[in-house]
Design an enzyme around this catalytic site. Sequence first.
Site, PDB file in Angstrom:
ATOM      1  N   ASP A  63       0.967  -1.336   0.069  1.00 31.82           N
ATOM      2  CA  ASP A  63      -0.033  -0.003  -0.081  1.00 31.82           C
ATOM      3  C   ASP A  63       0.805   1.024  -0.036  1.00 31.82           C
ATOM      4  O   ASP A  63       1.563   1.515   0.949  1.00 31.82           O
ATOM      5  CB  ASP A  63      -0.863  -0.104   1.299  1.00 31.82           C
ATOM      6  N   ASN A  90       3.286   3.843 -11.028  1.00 27.25           N
ATOM      7  CA  ASN A  90       2.185   3.627 -11.856  1.00 27.25           C
ATOM      8  C   ASN A  90       0.959   3.589 -11.013  1.00 27.25           C
ATOM      9  O   ASN A  90      -0.240   4.000 -11.331  1.00 27.25           O
ATOM     10  CB  ASN A  90       2.189   2.261 -12.614  1.00 27.25           C
ATOM     11  N   TYR A 154      -8.319  14.488  -8.794  1.00 29.17           N
ATOM     12  CA  TYR A 154      -7.344  13.716  -9.472  1.00 29.17           C
ATOM     13  C   TYR A 154      -6.520  14.737 -10.260  1.00 29.17           C
ATOM     14  O   TYR A 154      -5.282  14.414 -10.433  1.00 29.17           O
ATOM     15  CB  TYR A 154      -8.350  13.004 -10.679  1.00 29.17           C
ATOM     16  N   LYS A 158      -2.439  14.526 -10.349  1.00 26.58           N
ATOM     17  CA  LYS A 158      -1.465  14.347 -11.741  1.00 26.58           C
ATOM     18  C   LYS A 158      -0.727  15.672 -11.894  1.00 26.58           C
ATOM     19  O   LYS A 158       0.329  15.347 -12.618  1.00 26.58           O
ATOM     20  CB  LYS A 158      -2.316  13.889 -12.723  1.00 26.58           C
TER      21      LYS A 158
END
Length: 252
Positions: A63, A90, A154, A158
């Site tokens: 994790d 990733n 999100y 990113k």
Amino acid sequence: MNRLKGKTAIITGGNSGVGAATALLFAKEGANVVISARRKNVLDEVAESIKGFGGSVLAVATDISKDEDCKALVKAAIDTFGGVDILVNNAGILDTGLAPIDRFDDAELQKIISVNQTGTMQCIRAALEVMKEGASIVNVASVAGYNGGGGAAYVSTKAALIGLTKHTALLLADKGIRCNVICPGTILTPMTAGMKPEALDMRMMGAMRKHNDLTIRPCKAEDVANVLAFFASDESKALTGQVIVSDFGASL
């Protein structure tokens, strides 16, 4: 073939989608592959596929939001293969409905940050304890972080990976350790397929359509894996701090 022969690669989120495709490709290119995700049973399925063609693989339940897990992942790679030459960050999670800046959920934001941003930073920190000259770090961000087309939570994480990549590349250029970031467009993976249409914010979807040509085909996991293999290999040894959008030109 054999572009990665003799190298050891850690790939987070190696249980499906881009991570699994990357693990398979890297193993075929000769790398010792260390795959991680939270669910060990799914990791083991990918590992068995790699072993099926004679590839070298280690599956480690991890994790990445937990710093001790990131350290244990790197230690497992060292104990088994003796080094870490490549780190592919990733692992990541999506928000549930592309919620924009005026509608995001605080708890969901913290969850996404803990994996996408903090988890990536923790993995890099752990790997840098053992990485040497010639090593390559490749972060998987998203076109959402490049052009803002996605849920606010999100997008923020990113976009953070893009800044983190440039920071890491700048810091380590004189050490011969590279760091680049790939920003895929829409990818056909189990994670994206699992998004429920009824949960999507239609105002955000409308804004995104203005900046994306939906008639252009989406990426497959294998398309992204091919770019990752290039950045992991010595073929790209002159490249660091670079941001590459991989979307067949849909966002141009």
